[in-house]
Design an enzyme around this catalytic site. Structure first.
Site, PDB file in Angstrom:
ATOM      1  CG  ASP A  37      -4.882  -9.718 -10.746  1.00 53.69           C
ATOM      2  OD1 ASP A  37      -6.067 -10.070 -10.523  1.00 53.69           O
ATOM      3  OD2 ASP A  37      -4.104  -9.377  -9.846  1.00 53.69           O
TER       4      ASP A  37
ATOM      5  N   GLY B 258       6.838  -5.127   0.333  1.00 54.39           N
ATOM      6  CA  GLY B 258       7.649  -3.997   0.763  1.00 54.39           C
ATOM      7  C   GLY B 258       6.837  -2.719   0.655  1.00 54.39           C
ATOM      8  CE  LYS B 259       6.783   1.000   5.017  1.00 57.23           C
ATOM      9  NZ  LYS B 259       7.357   1.852   6.048  1.00 57.23           N
TER      10      LYS B 259
ATOM     11  N   GLY C  42       2.462   3.618  -0.183  1.00 56.10           N
ATOM     12  CA  GLY C  42       1.777   2.325  -0.240  1.00 56.10           C
ATOM     13  C   GLY C  42       2.659   1.287   0.397  1.00 56.10           C
TER      14      GLY C  42
END
Ligand SMILES: *[C@@H]1O[C@H](CO)[C@@H](O)[C@H](O)[C@H]1NC(C)=O
Ligand SMILES: *[C@@H]1O[C@H](CO)[C@@H](O)[C@H](O)[C@H]1NC(C)=O
Ligand SMILES: *[C@@H]1O[C@H](CO)[C@@H](O)[C@H](O)[C@H]1NC(C)=O
Ligand SMILES: *[C@@H]1O[C@H](CO)[C@@H](O)[C@H](O)[C@H]1NC(C)=O
Ligand SMILES: *[C@@H]1O[C@H](CO)[C@@H](O)[C@H](O)[C@H]1NC(C)=O
Ligand SMILES: *[C@@H]1O[C@H](CO)[C@@H](O)[C@H](O)[C@H]1NC(C)=O
Ligand SMILES: *[C@@H]1O[C@H](CO)[C@@H](O)[C@H](O)[C@H]1NC(C)=O
Ligand SMILES: *[C@@H]1O[C@H](CO)[C@@H](O)[C@H](O)[C@H]1NC(C)=O
Ligand SMILES: *[C@@H]1O[C@H](CO)[C@@H](O)[C@H](O)[C@H]1NC(C)=O
Ligand SMILES: *[C@@H]1O[C@H](CO)[C@@H](O)[C@H](O)[C@H]1NC(C)=O
Ligand SMILES: *[C@@H]1O[C@H](CO)[C@@H](O)[C@H](O)[C@H]1NC(C)=O
Ligand SMILES: *[C@@H]1O[C@H](CO)[C@@H](O)[C@H](O)[C@H]1NC(C)=O
Length: 834
Positions: free
Chosen positions: A635, A523-524, A518
């Site tokens: 959320d 970032g990742k 992802g």
């Protein structure tokens, strides 16, 4: 729309400061200091490598017991909230070196206990607020000793109402602003004044005679203004001998009666007068009645044409360079016309040891040991270039600092001062390095305490150094994340483990692309395998766009406290080598959104959907009712519901979560955050967040779950669509046309009507009309029983025989950007349903 995130400062469960922060920005050394009235230091933290980059929320006004509020060099922007005026106990208010803009709120005048006010180095504009009628103003701060408002964009005249004889100010620093007009004579009413900096503005003559009343003034800075005229108002001269001495010259130069009325140098304790870079003209006469303490007069770059030699034996440094009198080679002024270059290089000498050379980023201490020092810039606001080369200042400061650190029992080996420079604002900047004893680096606790000792020193600066402020450099070497310092039952990390960078590198095949599952603005996310074989998902912040250290920490603190089978578990974190990573359990089957959209290849029939609904609802009940303190997720959306190998729902992303303040107030007031389409309209309108806001989002999610439609798709809002189609007199409430065919249309869909009723109650306009999550769980359990399921069974019988295989691959991103990012802060106009 910028990526905004919320940062919570947890004050020992009692109070919360909410700061909205941006995820992208540069590292900085941001110093926090929040002290509650009974002097329990709750969270004294110095967040190195931290970047808050946010706005200070009005919620700060609810911290009514706050005595110290110090948020310096934190990249904070936007207005200073007027709500700060509610912090009635505040003594120390220090917001220096941020980017605050707008006016100084009048409400600051309400802080009757305020002792220290420091807004230096922001972008505040407008005029200085004074009280008018019932509106408070800074003139009401009778306890205040310090007004540090330099280096802003303040404009207008200095209001005469700002000063009165009830005040006890010692430092008035208004330098480096855009102030105009003349200096108000009321300044002379504040007898306690010791340092007055009005330099680097656009102030004009005349100087008020009342300056003479400031008998305690040591230093007066009026340089870089638009002052004109001769220095002295001859009619104000009070000494006969002086008058006589001067009379002759006066006759010769009849044009001398000028507009500046000050026998300035006779103020008894005056040591330093800085008037350089004005347009002062006429005759310069220091007089004979000048202060015994007078050491330094800087009149460089003015227009004096006549100089009256200084009488008396006192040694005074007088700087006249840049005046017409210096062009006359015969002038007695000549000796004052060249500035001896001061030796400005200073560096604490090594302490009887032989020099060593150190590896990268390490520095040799004065004891010749290599270590990672904690580095701070100190800005002295009243030391002049004359003092720059005076090493006795530095050794006195070294002694003072060492003594402070030692009395605070900090593990300090030695300190070093270096690089004194006059910077453009006219402040003397000095670099301080503090070296650890024992290890080669400080831990986070020690860094917090060092910052705290230094910030506190600014409160009552030793007179020799005058007012100063500090800016800490980031300190990325504190490998230990020591979450909270101090007493008072502060939150602790329970289960979360600390990982080191090298470890995680190993688990992820050096963060290879193949392991990336992802990515997003932060970032990742990488998949990894621990040596035990356990799969993990690592959220790794990009170095230049990290969430703030505080936010990072908040996320750890939140996630490590919650444990429930329907919540994604945080296994650990890494705060090492400048990296910020969160390590989660790996959830193999992706997000609910990917399943509903068909992207993940997982097909969900009615029963599986009920199981997802009950799982997510149970996760929320845990957050609302069992977590301590309770947490509002705020959320909830299909992207934040992950599916495990048995397709159990796991609620993810507490990054936007909000801990409830206290039970007396049933809501948290906050800036509205959430995701388009899922956001509770009541929350949006009132900005008061309650558990019922999650219930609303959950209702939207329930509708999404049966329709596989996004909350807002092609401009249509799912709640309104369902409401329009719904006809309770018909079978399945006439919802077939908007149900997701994959749910198993044609089957009985037992309980669907009850489910639709429940979802619609969850999205009621008024929170009070919505069920609690606990009630939602009970009802879904009833629906599951209607559908022939055991709500507590681990596995779910499929009513459908077809079951698509999951295609594993890069589309399979359980931690996609949405799962962590905030996306959108406004409800669509279609939300105004009815
Ligand atoms: C100090 O204040 C905190 C927060 O208000 C409170 O929990 C604590 O009991 C107080 N301690 C004392 C000694 O008053
Ligand atoms: C100032 O304090 C008074 C009460 O002490 C309150 O009525 C008023 O609203 C406050 N004003 C501001 C601007 O905070
Ligand atoms: C302040 O200065 C003015 C003008 O020099 C003088 O007339 C007045 O008496 C002084 N006031 C006090 C309180 O010293
Ligand atoms: C000069 O000082 C005298 C006595 O303090 C005062 O009356 C007069 O107004 C001053 N002149 C100017 C131009 O300010
Ligand atoms: C001083 O400067 C002012 C303003 O520029 C001017 O009006 C005045 O004549 C000057 N006085 C002398 C003595 O040069
Ligand atoms: C005086 O003016 C010169 C030339 O503009 C400048 O270089 C110098 O820095 C000024 N001196 C001070 C003390 O500001
Ligand atoms: C300036 O100070 C440094 C260190 O204090 C000293 O080593 C150097 O010799 C001095 N230079 C001058 C020209 O005095
Ligand atoms: C310097 O160190 C040496 C050896 O450790 C010691 O003999 C000497 O007395 C020290 N000198 C000073 C000035 O401290
Ligand atoms: C240097 O600073 C010390 C301490 O403030 C002071 O006593 C001394 O006079 C200063 N020396 C010079 C040359 O300014
Ligand atoms: C961090 O440093 C402080 C101050 O030296 C010390 O008291 C504390 O035990 C240290 N904490 C850890 C986790 O090592
Ligand atoms: C901060 O400094 C003040 C004044 O020097 C002192 O009274 C106070 O105890 C200090 N506070 C802390 C927390 O160190
Ligand atoms: C979910 O993931 C597990 C483990 O990767 C896999 O064996 C299983 O087939 C997946 N479940 C579904 C329904 O695709």
């Amino acid at each position: 729309m910028g990526q905004m995130r919320h940062v919570l400062l947890l004050l020992a469960f009692i109070q919360i400061v909410v700061i909205a922060a941006e995820t992208d920005g540069r590292d900085r050394g941001c110093t926090f200091r929040l002290i509650v009235i009974n002097l329990t230091v709750y969270n004294l933290r110095m967040l190195t490598g931290t970047n808050l980059m946010g706005q200070l929320s009005g919620d700060i006004g609810s911290l009514t017991e706050l005595e110290t509020l110090s948020l310096t060099n934190c990249g904070l922007y936007g207005p200073i909230p007027g709500a700060i005026g509610s912090l009635q106990q505040l003594i120390f208010l220090d917001l220096n070196s941020n980017k605050f803009s707008g006016k100084i709120p009048n409400s600051i005048g309400n802080l009757s206990n305020l002792y220290y006010l420091d807004f230096t180095g922001n972008q505040l504009d407008g005029s200085i607020p004074v009280s008018v009628g019932t509106l408070p103003g800074l003139d009401m701060l009778h306890q205040a000793k310090h007004f540090h408002l330099g280096m802003n964009q303040l404009s207008g005249t200095i209001p005469p109402e700002l000063f009165n004889s009830d005040m006890s100010l010692i430092h008035v620093l208004l330098d480096n602003n855009k102030l105009t007009g003349s200096i108000p004579s009321t300044l002379g009413l504040v007898k306690s004044l010791e340092v007055v900096r009005l330099d680097r503005n656009s102030l004009s003559s005349p100087l008020p005679t009342t300056l003479l009343n400031l008998t305690n003034v040591l230093e007066l800075y009026l340089s870089n203004n638009l002052l004109t005229g001769p220095m002295l108002n001859l009619t104000a001269m009070n000494l006969l001998s002086y008058l006589l001495a001067f009379y002759v010259r006066m006759m010769e130069h009849t044009h001398l009666q000028g507009p500046i009325p000050v026998n300035l140098f006779s103020i008894p304790d005056l040591q330093k007068v800085v008037l350089s870079n004005n347009q002062l003209n006429g005759t310069l006469n220091i007089g004979t009645t000048y202060s015994n303490e007078l050491q330094y007069i800087d009149l460089q770059n003015n227009s004096f044409t006549i100089f009256q030699p200084i009488t008396g034996g006192q040694s005074i440094t007088l700087l006249l360079d840049g005046n017409p009198i210096c062009e006359n080679t015969n002038s007695v002024a000549r000796s004052y016309c060249t500035v001896a270059p001061s030796n400005s290089s200073y560096s604490t000498p090594p302490n009887n040891c032989s020099q060593v050379s150190c590896g990268s980023n390490q520095v040799a201490s004065p004891h010749c040991k290599c270590a990672y020092p904690y580095t701070v810039s100190i800005f002295f606001m009243t030391l002049s270039s004359l003092d720059l080369g005076n090493s006795s200042y530095y050794s006195a400061l070294e002694e003072l600092l060492i003594q402070k650190f030692q009395s605070s029992e900090l593990p300090v080996d030695s300190i070093s001062l270096s690089n004194p420079t006059m910077e453009s604002a006219g402040y003397l900047e000095l670099t301080l390095e503090v070296f650890p004893s024992g290890e080669d680096h400080f831990n986070q606790t020690a860094i917090s305490m060092l910052g705290s000792v230094l910030v506190n020193m600014t409160f009552d600066p030793p007179a020799a150094f005058g007012p100063f402020y500090i800016i800490s450099q980031p300190y990325p070497y504190a490998a230990n994340w020591d979450p909270v310092l101090g007493s008072g039952g502060a939150p602790q990390l329970k289960a979360a483990k600390q990982f080191f960078f090298e470890e995680l590198k190993k688990y992820t095949n050096s963060f290879s692309e193949a392991n990336a599952i992802g990515s997003g603005g932060y970032g990742k996310v990488y998949k990894g395998t621990l040596s035990s074989g356990q799969m993990i998902a690592i959220k790794r912040a990009r170095k230049d766009s990290t969430q703030g250290g505080l936010e990072f920490k908040t996320e750890i603190e939140l996630l490590s406290r919650v444990h429930h089978r329907n919540l994604v578990t945080l296994l650990g974190f890494c705060f090492d080598q400048g990296e910020q990573m969160l390590v989660y359990e790996y959830i193999p089957n992706g997000t609910l959104m990917d399943s509903l959209s068909g992207k993940s290849g997982i097909r969900l029939d009615w029963m599986r959907r009920l199981k997802v609904a009950i799982g997510a609802a149970r996760g929320l009940v845990y957050l609302h009712e069992d977590a301590n303190p309770p947490i509002i997720h705020r959320d909830i959306k299909s992207n934040n519901i992950l599916l495990d190998e048995s397709l159990n729902a796991k609620v993810a992303d507490f990054g936007l979560s909000k801990i409830k303040v206290d039970s007396k107030r049933s809501y948290v007031s906050t800036q509205v955050k959430g995701t388009l389409g899922y956001m509770d309209p009541e929350y949006y309108m009132t900005q008061q967040l309650t558990e019922k806001s999650d219930v609303y989002s959950f209702g939207v999610l329930m509708l999404e779950l049966i329709t596989a439609r996004k909350p807002i798709e092609r401009g249509k809002f799912i709640v309104r669509e369902v409401r329009n189609v719904m006809d309770k007199t018909k079978v399945l409430y006439n919802l077939q046309e908007i149900l997701d065919p994959a749910i198993g249309l044609g089957k009985t869909l037992e309980g669907l009507e009850k489910y639709a009723d429940l979802a619609m109650r969850c999205v009621e306009e008024a929170g009070a009309d919505r069920p609690t999550m606990g009630e939602v769980v009970k009802e879904i359990e009833d629906i599951m029983q209607l559908a022939g399921m055991n709500p507590n069974a681990e596995s779910v019988p499929t009513s459908s025989s077809t079951f698509d295989e999951v295609s594993k691959g890069s589309s399979h991103l359980p931690y996609s950007e949405d799962a962590f990012g905030y996306s959108g802060s406004f409800p669509p106009s279609t939300v105004k349903s009815k």
